[in-house]
Design a protein around this motif. Structure first.
Motif, PDB file in Angstrom:
ATOM      1  N   PHE A 200       0.885  -1.149  -0.069  1.00 43.17           N
ATOM      2  CA  PHE A 200       0.017  -0.021   0.085  1.00 43.17           C
ATOM      3  C   PHE A 200       1.006   1.218   0.041  1.00 43.17           C
ATOM      4  CE2 PHE A 200      -2.951   3.327   2.019  1.00 43.17           C
ATOM      5  CZ  PHE A 200      -3.773   3.255   1.182  1.00 43.17           C
ATOM      6  N   CYS A 201       1.824   1.127   0.940  1.00 41.81           N
ATOM      7  CA  CYS A 201       2.375   2.530   0.904  1.00 41.81           C
ATOM      8  C   CYS A 201       4.228   2.722   0.536  1.00 41.81           C
ATOM      9  CB  CYS A 201       2.558   3.251   2.444  1.00 41.81           C
ATOM     10  SG  CYS A 201       3.536   2.328   3.578  1.00 41.81           S
ATOM     11  N   THR A 202       4.484   3.677  -0.052  1.00 43.42           N
ATOM     12  CA  THR A 202       5.441   3.474  -0.866  1.00 43.42           C
ATOM     13  C   THR A 202       6.878   2.968  -0.045  1.00 43.42           C
ATOM     14  OG1 THR A 202       4.730   5.296  -2.277  1.00 43.42           O
ATOM     15  CG2 THR A 202       7.043   4.931  -2.537  1.00 43.42           C
TER      16      THR A 202
ATOM     17  N   VAL B  97      -5.981   9.116   1.585  1.00 48.62           N
ATOM     18  CA  VAL B  97      -5.839   7.616   2.140  1.00 48.62           C
ATOM     19  C   VAL B  97      -4.367   7.662   2.453  1.00 48.62           C
ATOM     20  CG1 VAL B  97      -7.449   6.502   0.944  1.00 48.62           C
ATOM     21  CG2 VAL B  97      -5.371   6.686  -0.313  1.00 48.62           C
TER      22      VAL B  97
ATOM     23  N   ALA C 121      -1.604   6.794   1.014  1.00 46.07           N
ATOM     24  CA  ALA C 121      -0.735   5.642   0.493  1.00 46.07           C
ATOM     25  C   ALA C 121       0.771   5.995  -0.033  1.00 46.07           C
ATOM     26  CB  ALA C 121      -1.578   5.048  -0.581  1.00 46.07           C
ATOM     27  N   CYS C 122       0.681   7.049  -0.648  1.00 45.91           N
ATOM     28  CA  CYS C 122       1.831   7.336  -1.585  1.00 45.91           C
ATOM     29  C   CYS C 122       3.161   7.888  -0.538  1.00 45.91           C
ATOM     30  CB  CYS C 122       1.724   8.215  -2.753  1.00 45.91           C
ATOM     31  SG  CYS C 122       1.466   9.888  -2.315  1.00 45.91           S
TER      32      CYS C 122
ATOM     33  N   ILE D  53       3.063   3.768 -10.383  1.00 49.53           N
ATOM     34  CA  ILE D  53       3.554   4.095  -9.253  1.00 49.53           C
ATOM     35  C   ILE D  53       2.687   3.834  -7.850  1.00 49.53           C
ATOM     36  CG2 ILE D  53       5.002   5.921 -10.032  1.00 49.53           C
ATOM     37  CD1 ILE D  53       2.805   7.901  -8.629  1.00 49.53           C
ATOM     38  N   THR D  54       1.679   3.039  -8.251  1.00 58.27           N
ATOM     39  CA  THR D  54       0.941   2.299  -6.953  1.00 58.27           C
ATOM     40  C   THR D  54       0.337   3.366  -6.070  1.00 58.27           C
ATOM     41  OG1 THR D  54       3.008   0.650  -7.309  1.00 58.27           O
ATOM     42  CG2 THR D  54       0.779   0.278  -5.837  1.00 58.27           C
TER      43      THR D  54
ATOM     44  N   TYR E  96      -2.730   3.872  -6.147  1.00 64.10           N
ATOM     45  CA  TYR E  96      -4.153   3.491  -6.117  1.00 64.10           C
ATOM     46  C   TYR E  96      -5.272   4.583  -6.409  1.00 64.10           C
ATOM     47  CZ  TYR E  96      -2.359  -0.332  -3.120  1.00 64.10           C
ATOM     48  OH  TYR E  96      -1.487  -1.574  -2.791  1.00 64.10           O
TER      49      TYR E  96
ATOM     50  N   ALA F  20      -7.178  -3.778  -7.922  1.00 66.03           N
ATOM     51  CA  ALA F  20      -5.721  -3.961  -7.464  1.00 66.03           C
ATOM     52  C   ALA F  20      -5.440  -5.401  -7.316  1.00 66.03           C
ATOM     53  CB  ALA F  20      -5.607  -3.158  -6.146  1.00 66.03           C
TER      54      ALA F  20
END
Ligand SMILES: Cc1cc2nc3c(=O)[nH]c(=O)nc-3n(C[C@H](O)[C@H](O)[C@H](O)COP(=O)(O)O)c2cc1C
Ligand code: SF4
Ligand code: FES
Lengths: 431, 167, 923
Positions: free
Chosen positions: A348-350, C42, C44-45, C155-156, C158, C175
């Motif tokens: 989920f997270c980078t 959210v 995420a990144c 780059i995921t 989402y 996903a």
């Protein structure tokens, strides 16, 4: 009556499970009767007074955690859930399996008392897929409880009702993280959730939910039955009760024992685990599973409790130690762990998803003679980038950095040896 | 999806499977909440989850195959490709690694002729790595099918795998 | 208002926002990926990281912790660092990590030059690649003719699945897998099913999802010439930015309008404008010769012919709801009010005028999209919005979330905490009730889906209205009665109820009762909204211009006694039954047609004038919301093509009409129309006139980096042609000028220093997600109306099917029901031939199955059968607007016979079949 090993009193040497008859014969379900005779508020107070801390790794005080669950009128109408986290997958951790396989009723009694305290009406045991035997035993035990009136519509005639289900997982270490566990129990991808909101107010299907570790829950009815003072008296230090401590690695007698909370590390390793295997010396150890920082010989006399180990720069985690011996390469050791966490990232997270595989790659390069001087800078940078709570969405990735950063601190020569091609372990050794 | 279409898809599942899935549905507030249980039920019957099975489960749970596949592919113990009669789950986490699981893996590879992720040509075994099996005091360990094997060494491995291959 | 400190500077912030959006609103550059203004946070990144300090001492000693801006509420006294080394170092590491597996294929990437990943990479200062490992690679999927997939660029973040699934309700993009193998795609290759899939192109911050129609005819963003435009796909009037190069329309992007379409378009709007490049476009004026083919003539000659024909003759004009107010107005003046038909077919004429009248007379508000999204109880009568006014359907998917936001508010959870709000609410939705002739594409979020014949929908509406105003209802059929209580109870309890109906089920009483429900709610003191859809981009404007007493096509045909018929952008064969059209065309000796594309009506003309498309002319369109909006030419029409208003003005002048004497510019027509048509008085407010200058200069259609202007025609001539001069608007066909702070209606593209992607939009907004700085484009022409006294209306009669007869109900498709979009590349592939939808039991009785042919009324039409059990009993659906259905009239009773000798149509290729031909869709 002085019961000093409440959790393992029904554990037989041959590890055969304790059935309902044997469990009851040894005082089973008395804690439940004791709890039902009190109000949920009173139970909670006892639990708070007992200073029970979560045994799942983080050591958060259980009573405090529960006190955030909305009770009575403050709770909107609908279900409240209790979940037992039986997803044990932390590398080097093998304590919950013992409790699950040897004494399933103890967990169930603990859960019923806990659920009663929280006024939860549905309970789930989230168990890892590979624990087939435990899953079966729990299912049988739940059925037996229904027959006895310990579970169901009207528990022991008190009007309290609780249903309990066993959910067998489908793999992935991240499911052990409590919010990922909730996602998974909802039938979704096991991505963790941001907190706040905490599961206590919005958890499973958006309802108030408590997640606790197997060992934590196994303590609850003992505490309610015997009182907070009794529980505190079991521990050697501030952190009350007993703890299942384990040791694995090259020791003579690897295993898992219920000992007073705060038993010194040296005693656990030397007395219970029988000391190092012949020909091996202790180089370091992870005190409580794969996502804790290394400690070394100098820490052997510390008490194994949350605060003491925390102050020494590591975490007590699950209380199951992994021993690094002098013939095992520390670089290979942390490579194995970081690669594990990289593979188990939820994606989920980078920093976790992409940072961990890179860290593992760098360690692999170093381990296999492809390392370059700058790689140490890269690792140091990665540790800073990934290794703090808050940098990532959940605690998996920071945990993954703990063995790495401490290995770099305590065993710098291991990395240097590799970079110069002179690792005594890997050149002809096992690793 | 039309009703007829979805009935058609669902017919790929056996009555037994459907009953088991429905029993799970009874415990949860949302039908699609049993996605993982349903995948496991079908896998228990068929060894793995084919595209056809996946679409059938999805239709039965009133969800899209796409979403269900997202769930199925997340979990390492849902097999979206055929596996052998038994899956060998070799623990390669830290305690087993200390005790030489890499060598064991090599030994298995020599014996069965498969690398991690592969299935033997006689379809008896698929070899997969697995996370710490919670038996670190008995390291190294592996599971063959539902059975846990502890304190492994090169000899015991051959015995176990040889043993379970003899009918 | 909370005050916070960022790097030592204090700022007053708006409460209830997160730090990221607050920083962007302040103009501070804080990079991000996963957050989206319309979709919330959210975390995420991890790109929007800042350092937060708990105390002043922490700040001095640097003892803070990393937090995500998008997940951090602004609270009074909070202390942050954006620019400190730790925050910056962290953010650089995030980009570095995201780039590990990235293919570094910017030169061949369709996103290049407008890529948010490129921008963020530069913004964080990441440059040197340290990673020596191998890259993960993915296989791409064929996702249909509209959208390209290149997963290796992912780059995921989402955003795609969050948009597609959570925001737009799509189910076929997910996903997949975990850790660094996460993959966004379908379970199997195939056409993406959502009608809003195209927004992925803009939502994806890299080049994973790109516009395939652009990729196949590629131009970089900086080489596009763009102008503010309005979608002509339906009556919602979404604001768009079409981009042109070499005289071809290359792509359409969203143009933000807080009140109309926000950040999103539907796929008809995004991909359905490509007809502008269609080979069937008319090139030059043509005169029909003896052999029936056309001789091209130049425009002078053509005008003379037209003027001669019209001079002294009895001329009738047929306007069009897909042409601008101005062009229609000129035609009306040319032929005289009495001889001007708005160009509606009979039913449409009645319905569109009724829609206008009902809204003018209602005390309910006609809501903009923000108000629609705020509705807490919704009743839809007779519409499949996803196919008739798609963007509104997407808005309704947000409205039903108000329940979730209420629940979140109770927990004091911010609404931008997207995942948390969704987890909390699970499947709880605000009530949406849909009564339609068959199932609709919003069925998945509706509390009740009711299928009824149109008359019965009206009966349901009437009963709900009666129940709300406390009138005793009459006895109702059980299929209706069962719903009245639930609907009226929910509506009465609503804070912001919304009633939606429209022209699409072809029944006036349905609309009428919808208005009655709204009125009843207003009378009971509730703030009520009423939306009525109409078919086309300017249907409502046309009703305003011509009025209910103007002749419909049928009336014109019946009255007909004309020498000349001038038809403006209206393919009559597409609109009205063939016999009627034939009769109408036969009333005149000379038929003059102005249109863009060749069609059956142009083929019947003696003189054809090639009209510019919406992309080549200015015009005002009035949306279903009664909003007058201006579109501008993106590029100058080629060759002999002229905007219809230019042809008509020139002809009027040629004829020496006094009404045209003072008209010189486009603006003059707008002004004249506003002065003469009461309902349209507001249209001059739609946009500034051509005198407007932005800080003294014009507004460029080309960005500063537009390349090769001097070389574009080098293969033809070495002399650089003069750029066309735009005398009609404040926009210029050049890169000179100022594209900043102008009125919202004049924003041709967004671009800001450091922000090359569409994410630069926030630099043009008053605050992130808020209206444009220059104000919201368009002018509302409908105010709250004056309620008429209304007692209980008589209930429409119940629907009683007759044996052997079925009532025809139109069924719409986003691709195929609209004439011009169906002629666009890509969209055309997704359009089906005309078909008929019947219930399985009816099919059984008629001995037909899916794919067989059915004869309607012994030869009125023959169409392919589709089985659809959701169609109301006694009704059959037909693919409205599709080939072979023009002769069908909604509400007509029809007999059906199995078509003998019907050849099963070649099977419709579905995406997954096609993929084997195309390969894996990589390019
Ligand atoms: C990545 C990760 C994995 C975890 N795995 C487990 C686990 O397998 N079992 C467990 O009890 N707790 C696990 N935890 C801790 C849980 O999130 C949670 O804190 C615990 O179940 C709470 O129980 P306790 O309060 O009784 O300790 C894990 C945490 C993280 C971050
Ligand atoms: S740290 Fe991030 S990617 Fe890793 S497991 Fe947690 S949420 Fe998933
Ligand atoms: S934008 Fe904040 S974490 Fe992605």
């Amino acid at each position: 009556m002085s019961l000093t090993t409440p959790l393992t009193r029904n554990v037989r040497d041959d590890r055969r499970p304790t059935d309902m008859a044997a469990y009851e014969a040894n005082g089973g379900y008395q804690g439940l009767r004791a709890a039902l005779a009190q109000s949920p508020e009173d139970c909670l107070q006892v639990l708070k007074d007992s200073n029970l801390r979560g045994r799942g790794g983080a050591g958060f005080p259980t009573g405090m955690k529960w006190s955030f669950v909305p009770m009575g009128d403050k709770c909107s109408p609908g279900h409240k859930y209790l979940i037992c986290n039986a997803d044990e997958m932390e590398p080097g951790t093998f304590k919950d399996r013992l409790l699950l396989e040897c004494d399933p009723h103890q967990l169930i009694e603990g859960m019923i008392v806990s659920a009663y305290t929280l006024q939860a009406d549905v309970a789930y045991i989230f168990i890892r897929a590979e624990y087939h035997q435990a899953t079966r035993l729990l299912q049988e035990a739940i059925a037996a409880c229904h027959e006895k009136g310990y579970l169901g519509q009207d528990i022991l005639g008190t009007g309290y009702q609780l249903e309990m289900h066993v959910h067998s997982s489908a793999g992935r270490y991240i499911c052990g993280e409590e919010t990922a566990l909730i996602s998974s129990l909802e039938g979704k991808r096991a991505n963790p959730r941001a907190k706040p909101p905490f599961p206590q107010v919005s958890g499973l299907w958006g309802r108030p939910t408590i997640v606790n570790n197997v060992e934590t829950l196994c303590n609850v009815h003992h505490i309610i039955e015997r009182g907070a003072e009794w529980f505190k008296s079991l521990g050697l230090t501030e952190d009350a009760g007993t703890k299942l401590y384990g040791v694995s690695g090259r020791v003579k007698n690897p295993g898992c024992w219920e000992l007073p909370m705060g038993t010194p590390v040296r005693q656990i390793i030397e007395e219970y685990a029988g000391g190092m295997e012949d020909g091996y010396n202790l180089k370091g150890f992870l005190p409580g599973g794969g996502s804790t920082d290394f400690l070394t010989e100098e820490h052997l006399d510390l008490a194994m409790d949350y605060d003491t180990i925390g102050k020494a720069g590591s975490r007590m985690g699950t209380g199951t130690m992994i021993i690094l011996d002098d013939k095992t390469c520390p670089v290979g050791f942390v490579k194995n762990l970081v690669a594990f966490f990289a593979r188990e990232s939820c994606g989920f997270c980078t920093p976790c998803r992409d940072g961990l595989p890179w860290s593992a790659q760098v360690l692999d390069d170093i381990q296999n003679g492809r390392g370059q001087e700058e790689d140490m800078d890269t690792l140091a940078r990665q540790v800073k980038f990934i290794g703090a709570i808050g940098n990532t969405h959940c605690a998996l990735a920071p945990g993954a950095m703990e063995p790495l950063q401490s290995a770099m601190k305590y065993f710098p020569e291991a990395f240097e040896n590799h970079l110069s091609g002179n690792c005594p372990h890997c050149n002809g050794g096992t690793h | 999806m039309s009703e007829a279409n979805s009935m058609n898809l669902i017919s790929a599942l056996s009555q037994e499977e459907l009953q088991a899935i429905d029993a799970e549905i009874a415990h949860v507030p949302y039908r699609d909440a049993v996605a993982i249980d349903a995948l496991k039920i079908v896998q228990a019957h068929r060894g793995w989850v084919s595209d056809e099975s996946l679409s059938a489960i999805a239709a039965h749970l009133h969800m899209s195959a796409d979403e269900l596949d997202g769930i199925a592919t997340f979990y390492n113990l849902i097999y979206r490709r055929p596996v052998g009669d038994k899956v060998i789950l070799l623990c390669n986490s830290i305690s087993c690694w200390i005790k030489g699981c890499d060598n064991l893996q090599q030994r298995i590879t020599e014996e069965l002729g498969v690398e991690l992720g592969e299935t033997t040509s006689d379809n008896r075994y698929t070899l997969l790595p697995v996370t710490c099996l919670g038996a670190c005091d008995k390291a190294p360990v592996m599971m063959v099918g539902d059975e846990l094997h502890e304190d492994l060494c090169e000899e015991s491995i051959i015995r176990i795998l040889g043993g379970s291959t003899t009918p | 208002m909370p005050t916070i400190r960022i790097d030592g500077v204090e700022y007053e912030m708006e409460a209830g926002k997160n730090l990221l959006e607050s920083c962007l609103s302040l103009g501070l550059d804080l990079p991000y990926f996963c957050w989206h203004p319309a979709m919330g946070s959210v975390g995420a990144c991890r790109q929007c990281a800042v350092v937060q300090y708990l105390t002043d001492e922490d700040e001095q000693s640097g003892r803070g912790r990393i937090v995500m801006g998008c997940m951090t509420p602004v609270t009074d006294g909070a202390i942050f660092s954006l620019d400190g080394d730790r925050a910056k170092g962290f953010r650089e590491s995030v980009v570095e990590s995201l780039m590990l597996n990235h293919p570094h294929d910017c030169p061949v990437c369709a996103e290049g030059g407008e890529c948010h990943l490129q921008d963020m990479t530069v913004m964080v200062g990441h440059r040197d690649r340290v990673y020596r490992g191998q890259k993960n690679t993915h296989r791409n999927q064929y996702l249909g003719p509209l959208i390209n997939h290149e997963m290796n660029r992912c780059i995921t973040c989402y955003r795609c699945t969050r948009y597609y699934k959570d925001y737009a309700g799509g189910t076929d993009l997910a996903a997949l897998a975990s850790h660094d193998h996460v993959y966004f795609g379908r379970h199997q290759e195939g056409v993406l099913e959502s009608e809003f899939a195209g927004n992925l192109v803009e939502v994806c911050p890299t080049g994973v999802f790109t516009d395939k129609t652009l990729v196949n005819d590629y131009t970089r963003k900086w080489d596009l010439q763009s102008a503010p435009s309005v979608c002509t796909g339906c009556a919602v009037g979404c604001n768009t930015v079409p981009g042109e190069r070499y005289g071809r329309l290359k792509r359409v992007h969203n143009r933000f309008n807080a009140e109309v379409n926000g950040y999103f378009l539907c796929d008809r709007g995004r991909f359905g404008a490509n007809f502008v490049n269609n080979d069937e476009r008319l090139e030059s004026p043509g005169l029909r010769n003896q052999t029936g083919s056309y001789d091209p003539v130049d425009h002078h000659h053509a005008l003379q012919v037209m003027a001669e024909a019209c001079s002294g003759a009895r001329v009738a004009g047929i306007g069009s709801p897909r042409a601008s107010v101005e062009a229609n107005y000129l035609l009306r003046n040319l032929v005289g009010e009495d001889n001007f038909s708005p160009g509606f077919n009979d039913r449409e004429h009645k319905l569109v005028n009724l829609a206008l009248e009902l809204q003018q007379a209602s005390s309910a508000v006609t809501p903009d999209i923000r108000s629609i999204e705020s509705a807490d109880v919704i009743l839809i009568l007779g519409e499949d919005l996803t196919n008739t006014a798609p963007r509104l359907a997407l808005a309704l998917r947000q409205s039903v979330r108000n329940k979730a936001f209420e629940m979140a508010a109770d927990l004091r959870l911010e609404s931008w905490q997207d995942a948390a709000v969704r987890n909390l609410a699970q499947d709880q939705l605000s009530p949406l009730f849909i009564a339609a002739t068959g199932s609709t594409r919003l069925a998945d979020v509706a509390e009740e889906n009711i299928t009824l014949a149109p008359q019965n929908i009206a009966r349901l509406g009437a009963a709900v209205a009666a129940s709300i105003s406390g009138h005793a209802g009459e006895d109702l059929e059980p299929e209706i009665a069962g719903h009245v209580e639930a609907i009226s109870t929910a509506l009465r309890a609503a804070k912001r109820p919304l009633i939606i109906s429209g022209t699409s089920c072809g029944n006036a009483e349905v609309m009428q009762t919808a208005a009655d429900v709204a009125e009843a709610l207003c009378q009971s003191g509730q703030q009520t909204m009423l939306t009525l859809t109409v078919p086309e981009a300017n249907s409502l404007g046309q009703a305003m211009l011509a009025g209910p007493d103007s002749p419909s096509l049928g009336k014109l045909a019946a009255d007909g006694n004309f020498d000349v018929l001038v038809i403006l952008e209206n393919d009559l064969y597409h609109r009205a039954p063939e016999p009627e059209v034939e009769r109408l065309l036969a009333t005149a000796d000379t038929v003059i047609v102005l249109d863009g594309l060749d069609n059956r009506t142009t083929s019947a003309a003696s003189l054809v004038l090639p009209a510019a498309s919406f992309a080549e002319t200015e015009g005002t369109l009035v949306s279903l919301e009664g909003r007058a909006q201006r579109h501008y030419p993106v590029f100058a029409p080629k060759g002999e093509r002229r905007p219809a208003w230019v042809w008509l003005l020139a002809c009027s002048k040629e004829l020496g009409l006094s009404t045209a004497a003072d008209l010189h510019h486009f603006d003059d027509i707008t002004r004249d129309c506003a002065a003469n048509i009461a309902d349209l008085a507001g249209i001059t407010g739609a946009a500034p006139d051509h005198h407007f200058r932005n800080a003294g200069v014009k507004i460029p259609r080309q960005p500063h980096r537009y390349s090769g202007r001097t070389a574009m025609r080098a293969d033809i001539s070495v002399h650089e042609p003069k750029q066309p001069v735009d005398e009609e608007s404040p926009l210029a066909f050049t890169m000179e000028g100022l594209n900043r702070s102008q009125p919202g209606s004049l924003l041709p593209f967004v671009w800001a220093p450091g922000w090359n992607s569409n994410q630069s939009l926030h630099r043009f907004q008053s605050e992130v997600g808020g209206p444009l700085r220059g104000g919201t484009a368009g002018m509302r022409l409908l105010g709250p109306g004056q309620a008429k006294e209304s007692g209980p209306r008589e209930n429409p009669p119940a629907f009683s099917p007759t044996q052997g007869q079925w009532q025809l109900v139109p069924r719409y498709r986003i691709f195929g029901s609209e004439e011009l979009s169906a002629l666009s590349l890509g969209v055309a592939e997704l359009c089906e031939d005309g078909y008929i939808e019947i219930r399985a039991d009816d099919a059984l009785g008629l001995e037909v199955g899916e794919g067989d042919g059915l004869n309607l009324n012994d030869g009125l039409a023959t169409l392919e059968v589709k089985i659809n059990n959701s169609i109301a009993a006694g009704c059959i659906g037909y693919a409205a607007g599709h080939s072979g259905t023009a002769n069908l009239t909604p509400g007509e009773n029809i007999s059906l016979q199995k078509a003998q000798g019907w050849k099963r149509r070649r099977p419709q290729l579905i995406g997954s079949d096609r993929s084997t031909e195309i390969g894996s869709g990589n390019d």
